[in-house]
Design a protein around this motif. Sequence first.
Motif, short mmCIF file in Angstrom:
data_model
loop_
_atom_site.label_atom_id
_atom_site.label_comp_id
_atom_site.label_asym_id
_atom_site.label_seq_id
_atom_site.Cartn_x
_atom_site.Cartn_y
_atom_site.Cartn_z
N ASP A 193 0.84 -1.19 0.00
CA ASP A 193 0.00 0.00 0.00
C ASP A 193 0.88 1.25 0.00
OD1 ASP A 193 0.57 0.90 2.71
OD2 ASP A 193 -0.81 -0.62 3.44
N ASP A 194 0.27 2.36 -0.35
CA ASP A 194 1.03 3.59 -0.54
C ASP A 194 1.70 4.09 0.73
OD1 ASP A 194 0.23 3.53 -3.16
OD2 ASP A 194 -1.40 4.98 -2.92
N THR A 195 1.13 3.75 1.90
CA THR A 195 1.67 4.27 3.15
C THR A 195 3.03 3.68 3.48
OG1 THR A 195 -0.57 4.56 4.02
CG2 THR A 195 1.23 4.56 5.63
N ILE A 196 3.19 2.39 3.26
CA ILE A 196 4.42 1.73 3.74
C ILE A 196 5.27 1.09 2.65
CG2 ILE A 196 3.56 1.32 6.07
CD1 ILE A 196 2.81 -1.50 5.23
N ALA A 197 4.82 1.13 1.40
CA ALA A 197 5.56 0.44 0.34
C ALA A 197 7.01 0.88 0.25
CB ALA A 197 4.86 0.67 -1.01
N HIS A 198 7.27 2.15 0.50
CA HIS A 198 8.63 2.68 0.37
C HIS A 198 9.45 2.58 1.65
CE1 HIS A 198 6.71 5.24 -2.98
NE2 HIS A 198 7.42 4.29 -3.54
N ARG A 199 8.89 2.06 2.71
CA ARG A 199 9.58 2.09 4.00
C ARG A 199 10.53 0.92 4.21
NH1 ARG A 199 5.61 4.61 8.67
NH2 ARG A 199 5.02 6.50 7.50
N TYR A 200 10.31 -0.18 3.52
CA TYR A 200 11.13 -1.36 3.75
C TYR A 200 12.55 -1.09 3.28
CZ TYR A 200 6.63 -3.31 4.73
OH TYR A 200 5.40 -3.52 5.27
N TRP A 201 13.51 -1.48 4.14
CA TRP A 201 14.88 -1.08 3.85
C TRP A 201 15.86 -2.06 4.47
CZ3 TRP A 201 17.55 1.67 0.62
CH2 TRP A 201 18.88 2.02 0.91
N ASP A 202 16.87 -2.40 3.69
CA ASP A 202 18.03 -3.13 4.18
C ASP A 202 19.23 -2.50 3.50
OD1 ASP A 202 20.03 -4.89 4.90
OD2 ASP A 202 18.75 -6.66 4.72
N GLY A 203 20.08 -1.87 4.27
CA GLY A 203 21.22 -1.15 3.71
C GLY A 203 22.30 -2.04 3.14
N ASN A 204 22.17 -3.34 3.32
CA ASN A 204 23.15 -4.29 2.80
C ASN A 204 22.49 -5.22 1.80
OD1 ASN A 204 25.42 -3.47 4.47
ND2 ASN A 204 24.22 -4.25 6.19
N PRO A 205 23.26 -5.69 0.79
CA PRO A 205 24.65 -5.36 0.51
C PRO A 205 24.82 -3.92 0.03
CG PRO A 205 23.74 -6.68 -1.25
CD PRO A 205 22.70 -6.65 -0.17
N MET A 206 26.06 -3.43 0.08
CA MET A 206 26.34 -2.05 -0.25
C MET A 206 25.92 -1.74 -1.69
SD MET A 206 30.01 -0.06 0.05
CE MET A 206 30.09 -0.34 1.82
N GLY A 207 25.32 -0.57 -1.86
CA GLY A 207 24.90 -0.15 -3.19
C GLY A 207 23.40 0.02 -3.34
N GLN A 208 22.64 -0.22 -2.25
CA GLN A 208 21.19 -0.08 -2.33
C GLN A 208 20.80 1.36 -2.68
OE1 GLN A 208 19.49 -2.72 -2.20
NE2 GLN A 208 20.60 -4.18 -0.95
#
Length: 448
Positions: A193-208
Amino acid sequence: MKVLFSNPPYWPDPATADPEQLAKGLTLGAVRAGSRWPHTIYIRSSPDKYVFLDYLPYPFFMGYATTYAGRETGAKTTMRDSIALRESYDSYFKHLQEEKYDVIIIESATPSWEHDGQLIRKIKKMLPDTRIALAGPISSKASKILEDFPIVACIKGEYEKGSVKVIQGAEGVLESNLLTLEEMNAAPYPYYDDTIAHRYWDGNPMGQIAPHAHVWSSRGCPFKCIFCVWPATMTGDDPYGDNKRSVRHYSPDYMQGFLEDIVGRYKFKSIYFDDDTFNLGNKHVLNMCKVMEKINVPWSAMCRADTCRLESWQIMKDAGCFGVKIGIESGNQWVVDNIVNKHLDLDYARKAILECKRVGITVHGTFTYGLPGETREQMLDTKKFIASLPFDTYQESGTAVIEGTPLENVDTEAVHKNFPGTKTGSPYEISTDGGKKWRELAQTLRDA
């Protein structure tokens, strides 16, 4: 009928937090659904105050179950990921009071279960007519949970089909019932959904590159690492490491349609394949590389070092892969063979890591400490192994005991047979929170 698939809030008691971390402006938070090892973690966000760039995995099993159950039953199904919302308990309870769902399905696991069980009691007291069902690894303890908590059903394993049964009135213990390969490739795409679709995040592996999407191109893993949760409890029923574990791949057509849909709708700038083992066989790797050439966004993946040919790393790079996570677990071959039971040759892993670096793929190594029977010297071997290779980043964690895994059953004859190096007792420490365990172990290893 209104059905909620819920990943509820989980804010650990601030009194248990490290004052030094709090002084840095961090909050003791947690991850649950979507994580292979649910754990507490220090984050920038706080209740009702979301801050981007905290580690936040997409709740895969829940996302797929939400849309599948809606299609199969006609019910109005919604997924509410309170961890992604970073919502407070007050906000969560207010939402439940306003919506008055007929059915609530919650995913839980050992690290959060004491908290979640009490939360379920509060929900039932507030909404006595709502039927509450439980899913996730904790359902390995289904019979006991049904006796002690106001829950109508516990669903074992991945829970698309079980959720349908609960919505249709089923109660009690619902045994694991996996989607067939055909059903999996005919299933609706998971919930966004529009509220949380962009919130998921894992900074690894490098280059995200943000925003990025967490996706699966397969389900399951044939390997039997002692601590690994999903292959033992969610995509298989293998608590002792002696049953068959299956792998099902999404078809190239399914993946192309899915990725075109979410990239088109949400303008994701990179993709992270969080499969148990993305590169399980060259055929799947080549198929997915062809798909990603069409999607034309940078991507990364969770991989093993030894399940594709060395030349496949170059093919992945050419198709847009910028980074991989590679699970090593220990830098001591005896531990890898006799405790973890990973069937990984560390010398070959070294070659694969160097090849990834040669072709320009960043490498994030994952390691765990505090296995049953592992000595301090063997843990230090892992430190030496990490230092000997050009990892861009690496992850160190404490080995967490989660229900339904061979690690939970480490004292049984079956586990000793399949994992002959295991030994309980000092210095092995049983912990359900790998984050907390590592924070304690790290100081000990630094003092070495």
